[in-house]
Design a protein around this motif. Structure first.
Motif, PDB file in Angstrom:
ATOM      1  N   GLU A 137     -10.680  67.200  68.823  1.00  0.00           N
ATOM      2  CA  GLU A 137     -11.517  68.502  68.738  1.00  0.00           C
ATOM      3  C   GLU A 137     -12.185  68.530  67.585  1.00  0.00           C
ATOM      4  OE1 GLU A 137      -9.272  71.269  71.935  1.00  0.00           O
ATOM      5  OE2 GLU A 137      -8.699  71.319  69.766  1.00  0.00           O
TER       6      GLU A 137
ATOM      7  N   SER B 283     -12.559  70.647  78.230  1.00  0.00           N
ATOM      8  CA  SER B 283     -13.202  71.394  77.118  1.00  0.00           C
ATOM      9  C   SER B 283     -14.532  70.782  76.955  1.00  0.00           C
ATOM     10  CB  SER B 283     -12.097  71.242  75.904  1.00  0.00           C
ATOM     11  OG  SER B 283     -11.084  72.309  76.170  1.00  0.00           O
TER      12      SER B 283
ATOM     13  N   GLN C  12     -17.003  71.539  79.374  1.00  0.00           N
ATOM     14  CA  GLN C  12     -17.312  73.230  79.179  1.00  0.00           C
ATOM     15  C   GLN C  12     -18.320  73.171  78.289  1.00  0.00           C
ATOM     16  OE1 GLN C  12     -13.903  75.687  79.192  1.00  0.00           O
ATOM     17  NE2 GLN C  12     -15.131  77.497  78.416  1.00  0.00           N
ATOM     18  N   ASP C  13     -18.129  72.590  77.137  1.00  0.00           N
ATOM     19  CA  ASP C  13     -18.740  72.505  75.927  1.00  0.00           C
ATOM     20  C   ASP C  13     -20.156  71.770  76.152  1.00  0.00           C
ATOM     21  OD1 ASP C  13     -17.229  74.300  74.701  1.00  0.00           O
ATOM     22  OD2 ASP C  13     -15.975  72.664  73.646  1.00  0.00           O
TER      23      ASP C  13
END
Length: 228
Positions: free
Chosen positions: A37, A65, A68-69
């Motif tokens: 991350e 994630s 989504q990002d």
């Protein structure tokens, strides 16, 4: 191609990294979800090699994630799990492909190239823009049917410019793409100017059009509207 390898088995990660570097890839490693991350916030990657079983979380959650990002990287899941539901879950959550351990490194290489072609090159091994063409299999550059004697960094730089044509690319973005997070240790980015200068000189010597424009105080832009 710039790749982030998310794998907690350090011996396997080193083996994959050594092989792919030998094939000309720029590889960065993360051994945990947290490390991955952190890198994804700071850097961009063409592809992410993602293990599902990580010491501090699940690779599927990290994949969600990423999507989504809206991180526009190809994702190839690598996992010891061979259950159908794991494959389906990964693909449904946005992974581009899935490979099960143990695997041959040559197959991993082939799958990475296939993902890159689909996401970045419209499924082709050839990148053509007017008088400039690149063969991504042979890593060769042709200008007006003349083969250019380019270094690996010059080839990567030109491909990066063409894929991102008409976008202003900062010197830092270029440095990070070519050298990864090692660019953070550099005192300045003067070497980017030298690589751009050498590339322009070689294209001009082949009587090619110089599409690379300097954006003063920022970086460079590959101007697709520039006329010969």
């Amino acid at each position: 191609m710039k790749v982030l390898l998310v794998e907690d088995n350090k011996e396997l990660a080193e083996s994959i990294s050594d092989y792919l570097r030998g094939e000309g890839y720029l590889i960065e490693k993360a051994h945990t979800v947290y490390d991955a991350e952190d890198k994804l916030i700071a850097f961009s990657y063409d592809c992410i090699l993602l293990d599902l079983m990580l010491p501090d979380g699940n690779g599927i959650d990290l994949l969600r994630s990423i999507k989504q990002d809206k991180i526009n990287s190809g994702v190839l899941i690598i996992s010891a799990k061979d259950a159908l539901d794991d494959k389906v879950a990964g693909l449904e959550d946005g992974a581009d492909d899935y490979i099960t351990k143990p695997f041959h490194l040559s197959e991993l290489h082939a799958r990475l190239k296939a993902i890159y072609r689909r996401k970045k090159l419209d499924g082709s091994n050839a990148v053509v823009f007017n008088d400039i063409s690149l063969d991504t299999n042979r890593m060769e550059v042709m200008v007006n049917d003349a083969l250019l004697d380019v270094t690996r960094k010059e080839y990567d730089l030109l491909l990066y410019f063409i894929i991102n044509k008409d976008r202003v690319l900062s010197r830092q973005a270029i440095a990070t793409h070519l050298w990864g997070d090692q660019a953070d240790d550099l005192a300045n980015f003067d070497f980017v100017y030298q690589h751009v200068k050498n590339l322009r000189k070689k294209i001009s010597a082949a009587k090619g059009n110089d599409y690379i424009e300097t954006v003063y105080g920022v970086g460079y832009k590959f101007n697709s509207l520039k006329q010969a």
